[in-house]
Scaffold this active site. Structure first.
Site, short mmCIF file in Angstrom:
data_model
loop_
_atom_site.label_atom_id
_atom_site.label_comp_id
_atom_site.label_asym_id
_atom_site.label_seq_id
_atom_site.Cartn_x
_atom_site.Cartn_y
_atom_site.Cartn_z
N ALA A 32 0.88 -1.18 0.00
CA ALA A 32 0.00 0.00 0.00
C ALA A 32 0.92 1.24 0.00
O ALA A 32 0.82 2.12 0.84
CB ALA A 32 -0.96 0.01 1.19
N HIS A 37 7.14 5.61 1.71
CA HIS A 37 7.93 4.47 1.21
C HIS A 37 8.85 4.92 0.07
O HIS A 37 10.00 4.51 -0.01
CB HIS A 37 7.00 3.38 0.67
CG HIS A 37 6.07 2.79 1.69
ND1 HIS A 37 4.72 2.96 1.65
CD2 HIS A 37 6.32 2.02 2.79
CE1 HIS A 37 4.15 2.31 2.65
NE2 HIS A 37 5.09 1.75 3.37
P1 AMP Z 1 5.13 -0.17 6.44
O1 AMP Z 1 4.80 -0.54 5.05
O2 AMP Z 1 4.07 0.66 7.11
O3 AMP Z 1 5.60 -1.33 7.27
O4 AMP Z 1 6.36 0.80 6.36
C1 AMP Z 1 7.55 0.43 5.69
C2 AMP Z 1 8.61 1.44 6.00
O5 AMP Z 1 8.19 2.73 5.55
C3 AMP Z 1 8.89 1.57 7.50
O6 AMP Z 1 10.28 1.70 7.71
C4 AMP Z 1 8.14 2.83 7.86
O7 AMP Z 1 8.67 3.50 8.98
C5 AMP Z 1 8.35 3.66 6.60
N1 AMP Z 1 7.34 4.72 6.52
C6 AMP Z 1 5.99 4.57 6.63
N2 AMP Z 1 5.37 5.77 6.56
C7 AMP Z 1 6.36 6.69 6.41
C8 AMP Z 1 6.38 8.11 6.26
N3 AMP Z 1 5.25 8.83 6.28
N4 AMP Z 1 7.57 8.71 6.14
C9 AMP Z 1 8.72 8.00 6.12
N5 AMP Z 1 8.79 6.66 6.23
C10 AMP Z 1 7.62 6.01 6.37
#
Ligand code: AMP
Length: 281
Positions: A32, A37
């Site tokens: 998503a 990301h």
């Molecule tokens: P997730 O798909 O939510 O597990 O996130 C994957 C990676 O993206 C993790 O390292 C999160 O901390 C990073 N991430 C998610 N949202 C953000 C954002 N708004 N800004 C920077 N990094 C993000």
């Protein structure tokens, strides 16, 4: 961009890249995909010869089955959106990542017991389990994590400190929408009306930061709780002003090299988290 689905194929790819003396940047995600990301991928691309992005909704980090089921998934769109930013997208099945039922327990020295860990029991054990497995099969030079999940970064650094993996952890600043709401895969679950109210969390974090060192952590925390109590749309789960390394709540800003305010709150039934550094020595 290659799409790889099995661990044996990704190990093969990594072994070949290493034999060519290429550096590997790894970005684990649950899909998503959004601008947050993409910022991780852009940084990985700027700093490495080869970039691998994984998309895997990890069941072991969900303490609530319904939450796992309703987690947004759109792998085809995701793959399309990162074509120019990575060399390999790794999309394993649950069976591939967990060929046997794993109930391995990690000692995270209590870092997993506070904040997110307190309200989502077992969450970080599941996060560490999958990241440990990824690091085993993807021997990257650098792995990129967002500060948006501040506690997660501290815990992953703890995993790496054990010396089991030689990867270096790079943290990337939180990317926000124009109105300040941190990009999150869960934002799509908000109704249009509630979405308009969502920036309240960041506004509160900013106001709290403006009070840092003028007021004590205790008084700022009290003010944050009052702000959420006055706002009927939100249900605050926790607000905590913690030391950036130990994650212990601080009583005095002088106690800490760096203090971070972390917030988790429900807007409707959507759980949002955010954080902001209040103070750094
Ligand atoms: P997730 O798909 O939510 O597990 O996130 C994957 C990676 O993206 C993790 O390292 C999160 O901390 C990073 N991430 C998610 N949202 C953000 C954002 N708004 N800004 C920077 N990094 C993000």
């Amino acid at each position: 961009m290659k799409i790889i689905q099995t661990s044996s194929d990704i190990i093969h790819f990594v072994t070949f890249a290493k034999s060519q003396h290429q550096t590997i940047g790894f970005v684990p995600t649950m899909g998503a995909l959004h601008q947050g990301h993409l910022a991780l991928l852009k940084q990985a691309k700027a700093e490495n010869d080869v970039v691998i992005c994984s998309i895997f909704v990890n069941p072991t980090q969900f303490n609530d089955v319904e939450d796992y089921k309703k987690y947004p998934r759109n792998v085809e769109k995701d793959i399309d959106s990162i074509k120019s930013l990575c060399d390999v997208v790794f999309v394993p099945s649950v069976e591939e990542m967990y060929p046997t039922i794993s109930n391995k327990m990690y000692d995270l020295e209590g870092l997993d017991m506070v904040m997110e860990g307190k309200y989502r029991p077992g969450h970080f054990n599941g996060v560490v389990m999958i990241v440990d497995r990824f690091f085993e099969i993807i021997a990257a030079d650098y792995a990129y994590f967002g500060k948006k999940d501040f506690q997660q970064v501290v815990i992953i650094k703890k995993l790496v400190e054990t010396g089991k993996h030689s990867v270096r952890i790079v943290t990337v600043d939180t990317v926000r929408e124009e109105d300040g709401l941190a990009y999150s895969s869960r934002n799509v679950l908000l109704s249009a009306g509630k979405r308009k109210e969502a920036p309240f969390i960041y506004q509160t974090l900013l106001q709290a930061k403006s009070m840092a060192c003028k007021l004590s952590p205790y008084d700022i925390h009290k003010w944050v709780v009052e702000e959420f109590t006055k706002n009927n749309s939100f249900k605050l789960e926790y607000a905590a002003i913690v030391d950036a390394v130990s994650l212990k709540e601080i009583k005095d800003f002088k106690e800490s090299q760096e203090a971070v305010l972390c917030i988790a709150a429900f807007l409707d039934n959507v759980r949002l988290i955010d954080n902001l550094e209040l103070y750094k020595k």
